[in-house]
Scaffold this active site. Structure first.
Site, mmCIF file in Angstrom:
data_model
loop_
_atom_site.group_PDB
_atom_site.id
_atom_site.type_symbol
_atom_site.label_atom_id
_atom_site.label_comp_id
_atom_site.label_asym_id
_atom_site.label_seq_id
_atom_site.Cartn_x
_atom_site.Cartn_y
_atom_site.Cartn_z
ATOM 1 N N SER A 1 -43.311 -48.815 -29.384
ATOM 2 C CA SER A 1 -43.833 -48.580 -30.726
ATOM 3 C C SER A 1 -42.822 -49.040 -31.765
ATOM 4 O O SER A 1 -41.623 -49.079 -31.508
ATOM 5 C CB SER A 1 -44.128 -47.092 -30.926
ATOM 6 O OG SER A 1 -44.470 -46.831 -32.272
ATOM 7 N N HIS A 2 -43.316 -49.331 -32.940
ATOM 8 C CA HIS A 2 -42.442 -49.670 -34.061
ATOM 9 C C HIS A 2 -41.690 -48.443 -34.565
ATOM 10 O O HIS A 2 -40.717 -48.573 -35.294
ATOM 11 C CB HIS A 2 -43.264 -50.278 -35.199
ATOM 12 C CG HIS A 2 -43.681 -51.685 -34.925
ATOM 13 N ND1 HIS A 2 -44.611 -52.015 -33.973
ATOM 14 C CD2 HIS A 2 -43.264 -52.850 -35.474
ATOM 15 C CE1 HIS A 2 -44.770 -53.323 -33.948
ATOM 16 N NE2 HIS A 2 -43.962 -53.855 -34.854
ATOM 17 N N SER A 3 -42.138 -47.272 -34.189
ATOM 18 C CA SER A 3 -41.542 -46.020 -34.631
ATOM 19 C C SER A 3 -41.003 -45.234 -33.442
ATOM 20 O O SER A 3 -41.748 -44.933 -32.505
ATOM 21 C CB SER A 3 -42.594 -45.177 -35.354
ATOM 22 O OG SER A 3 -42.168 -43.846 -35.509
ATOM 23 N N ASP B 1 -48.038 -50.306 -29.557
ATOM 24 C CA ASP B 1 -48.787 -49.958 -30.764
ATOM 25 C C ASP B 1 -49.415 -51.183 -31.406
ATOM 26 O O ASP B 1 -50.623 -51.277 -31.486
ATOM 27 C CB ASP B 1 -47.971 -49.116 -31.744
ATOM 28 C CG ASP B 1 -46.696 -49.740 -32.272
ATOM 29 O OD1 ASP B 1 -46.382 -50.903 -31.944
ATOM 30 O OD2 ASP B 1 -45.994 -49.054 -33.037
#
Length: 134
Positions: free
Chosen positions: A9-11, A68
């Protein structure tokens, strides 16, 4: 052993949350590794984090990667290029929705299913209803 799962995920917080939920649903029977955010903690993706997560979740039974969006696919493909041919053959990048796919995959993997069966279960997340239909 069971199929391993990688959440990209980017987060970092999102990846950890999805892994936490999927891990609870599989009762801790499945290795779920995360690669969230960049190396400096920003929003984004990191090839080094993905490579480390692939290593952590590596299983003789295979590894399923859930992502994601956007560059997570490209970064994951680049990280896969760092693996030897035999390891690459045991990894599937899923197109399943992240949360639903991760939960379904973790439950299926905890039952001792094959990599292909785990990937198919994750893909069933596309069909999960998200509200009441009128």
């Amino acid at each position: 052993m069971a199929v391993g799962i990688v959440i990209v995920s980017h987060s970092a917080r999102l990846a950890e949350g999805v892994a936490e939920l999927a891990g609870q649903m599989s009762m801790g029977e499945v290795t779920i590794a995360v690669a969230g955010g960049t190396d400096d903690g920003s929003i984004g993706t990191s090839i080094d984090k993905v490579a480390a997560a692939l290593q952590k979740a590596s299983s003789p039974d295979g590894t399923l990667v859930l992502l994601d969006l956007g560059s997570a696919v490209m970064i994951t493909e680049m990280a896969l290029e760092m693996l030897d041919a035999q390891e690459k053959e045991r990894v599937i990048i899923s197109t399943a929705p992240l949360v639903e796919g991760a939960v379904l995959a973790a439950v299926e993997a905890s039952a001792g299913s094959t990599l292909q069966e785990v990937a198919e279960a994750a893909n069933n997340g596309h069909d999960m209803p998200k509200g009441h239909q009128a």
